[in-house]
Design an enzyme around this catalytic site. Sequence first.
Site, PDB file in Angstrom:
ATOM      1  CG  ASN A  29     -62.618   0.248 -16.989  1.00 38.81           C
ATOM      2  OD1 ASN A  29     -63.777   0.122 -16.822  1.00 38.81           O
ATOM      3  ND2 ASN A  29     -61.462  -0.257 -16.879  1.00 38.81           N
ATOM      4  CD  GLU A  52     -53.471   1.039 -18.020  1.00 34.98           C
ATOM      5  OE1 GLU A  52     -53.918   0.603 -19.507  1.00 34.98           O
ATOM      6  OE2 GLU A  52     -54.236   1.179 -17.281  1.00 34.98           O
ATOM      7  NE  ARG A  71     -65.496 -10.146 -11.166  1.00 38.32           N
ATOM      8  CZ  ARG A  71     -64.343 -10.225 -10.582  1.00 38.32           C
ATOM      9  NH1 ARG A  71     -64.024  -8.988  -9.884  1.00 38.32           N
ATOM     10  NH2 ARG A  71     -63.652 -11.297 -10.385  1.00 38.32           N
ATOM     11  CB  THR A 117     -56.735  -5.619 -12.232  1.00 34.30           C
ATOM     12  OG1 THR A 117     -57.775  -5.697 -13.065  1.00 34.30           O
ATOM     13  CG2 THR A 117     -55.331  -6.399 -12.919  1.00 34.30           C
ATOM     14  CG  HIS A 177     -66.993  -0.062 -12.162  1.00 37.02           C
ATOM     15  ND1 HIS A 177     -67.311  -1.209 -11.530  1.00 37.02           N
ATOM     16  CD2 HIS A 177     -65.635   0.275 -12.332  1.00 37.02           C
ATOM     17  CE1 HIS A 177     -66.068  -1.639 -10.922  1.00 37.02           C
ATOM     18  NE2 HIS A 177     -65.104  -0.713 -11.512  1.00 37.02           N
ATOM     19  CD  GLU A 216     -58.315  -3.043 -18.621  1.00 40.75           C
ATOM     20  OE1 GLU A 216     -58.952  -3.796 -17.631  1.00 40.75           O
ATOM     21  OE2 GLU A 216     -58.173  -2.039 -18.377  1.00 40.75           O
ATOM     22  CG  HIS A 247     -61.172  -6.660 -17.339  1.00 34.84           C
ATOM     23  ND1 HIS A 247     -60.587  -6.495 -16.329  1.00 34.84           N
ATOM     24  CD2 HIS A 247     -60.662  -7.730 -17.932  1.00 34.84           C
ATOM     25  CE1 HIS A 247     -60.075  -7.506 -16.032  1.00 34.84           C
ATOM     26  NE2 HIS A 247     -59.900  -8.503 -17.229  1.00 34.84           N
ATOM     27  NE  ARG A 288     -62.375  -8.649 -13.414  1.00 32.81           N
ATOM     28  CZ  ARG A 288     -61.231  -9.201 -12.790  1.00 32.81           C
ATOM     29  NH1 ARG A 288     -61.045 -10.469 -12.492  1.00 32.81           N
ATOM     30  NH2 ARG A 288     -60.433  -8.140 -12.025  1.00 32.81           N
ATOM     31  CG  HIS A 308     -55.945  -0.430 -10.454  1.00 34.29           C
ATOM     32  ND1 HIS A 308     -56.326  -0.413  -9.322  1.00 34.29           N
ATOM     33  CD2 HIS A 308     -56.607  -1.482 -11.232  1.00 34.29           C
ATOM     34  CE1 HIS A 308     -57.245  -1.393  -9.148  1.00 34.29           C
ATOM     35  NE2 HIS A 308     -57.295  -1.980 -10.304  1.00 34.29           N
TER      36      HIS A 308
HETATM   37  N1  PXP Z   1     -56.255   0.094 -16.342  1.00 34.43           N
HETATM   38  C1  PXP Z   1     -56.332  -1.482 -16.415  1.00 34.43           C
HETATM   39  C2  PXP Z   1     -55.276  -2.166 -16.895  1.00 34.43           C
HETATM   40  C3  PXP Z   1     -57.459  -1.988 -15.249  1.00 34.43           C
HETATM   41  O1  PXP Z   1     -57.206  -3.330 -15.235  1.00 34.43           O
HETATM   42  C4  PXP Z   1     -58.183  -1.215 -14.695  1.00 34.43           C
HETATM   43  C5  PXP Z   1     -59.279  -1.629 -13.707  1.00 34.43           C
HETATM   44  O2  PXP Z   1     -60.000  -2.527 -14.549  1.00 34.43           O
HETATM   45  C6  PXP Z   1     -58.057   0.140 -14.951  1.00 34.43           C
HETATM   46  C7  PXP Z   1     -57.062   0.728 -15.868  1.00 34.43           C
HETATM   47  C8  PXP Z   1     -59.111   1.261 -14.199  1.00 34.43           C
HETATM   48  O3  PXP Z   1     -58.869   1.221 -12.954  1.00 34.43           O
HETATM   49  P1  PXP Z   1     -59.929   2.153 -11.961  1.00 34.43           P
HETATM   50  O4  PXP Z   1     -61.413   1.271 -12.488  1.00 34.43           O
HETATM   51  O5  PXP Z   1     -59.794   1.953 -10.749  1.00 34.43           O
HETATM   52  O6  PXP Z   1     -60.022   3.404 -12.392  1.00 34.43           O
END
Ligand code: PXP
Length: 240
Positions: free
Chosen positions: A9, A153, A51, A103, A12, A72, A45, A47, A194
């Site tokens: 992901n 998930e 953001r 999330t 960030h 996402e 993601h 949003r 997550h």
């Molecule tokens: N999976 C989903 C569905 C999420 O919404 C997120 C956070 O955006 C993640 C995985 C990744 O989470 P993290 O950034 O805490 O590793």
Amino acid sequence: MSKIRLGVNIDHVATVRNARGESYPSPLRAALFAQKSGADSVTIHLREDRRHINDSDLKEIKSKLKIPFNLEIAATNEMFKIALKRKPPFICIVPEKRQEITTEGGLNLNFKKNFLKKIINKLKKNKSRISLFVEPNLNDIKESKNLNADCVEIHTGKFCNLINKNKNYKNELKRIKSAVSLGNKLGLEVHAGHGLTYKSAKILAKISGIKEFNIGHFLIGESIFVGLNKTIKNFRKIVK
Ligand code: PXP
């Protein structure tokens, strides 16, 4: 045991870029870097408040990335329209609250059930693989099957928090194991994500039946330290 796919992901990277309103660091560059480094997919993601990644990032990543990207999105008309247009290979439907930092929990599958079912079928016909982000509870796993999702998930946030705080995580691990097992029994592909760190991912990787991890915040944070040395050395050469 079959290999667990790793979804990286990169939200960030966009968060850092947006903090200064600059064009760097580039989410596309991060996506291509993840691809080169062995990621199986890249998660982004989109949003409602944009953001982190924005619509142009999505367009660019779609056109340049060879590995699948996992979009996402919240269950809103705006996002479904974008997903139908951009045809992401993977979609994960997530809950979204404007004020939250991240999330915070899984989807409430009793809300807008008919709307969700209709749109899941539409997106599947459009050739996207559909995953629902859910808490590790058995009702949500069954409901995901009823909604005709391809995957679930499992939200691992609570589990990871307990580990980070050195608290007892056995019950939460049990909940996750039961959810994985039911998901597999029902023919759903089971993913987890997550808050995952090296430690929590190592524990969950031992559960057979999880096919994919999606990891962002810790992975991007950790990469600062792995890459800081080289970046400082590059500046050292300039600032002689
Ligand atoms: N999976 C989903 C569905 C999420 O919404 C997120 C956070 O955006 C993640 C995985 C990744 O989470 P993290 O950034 O805490 O590793």
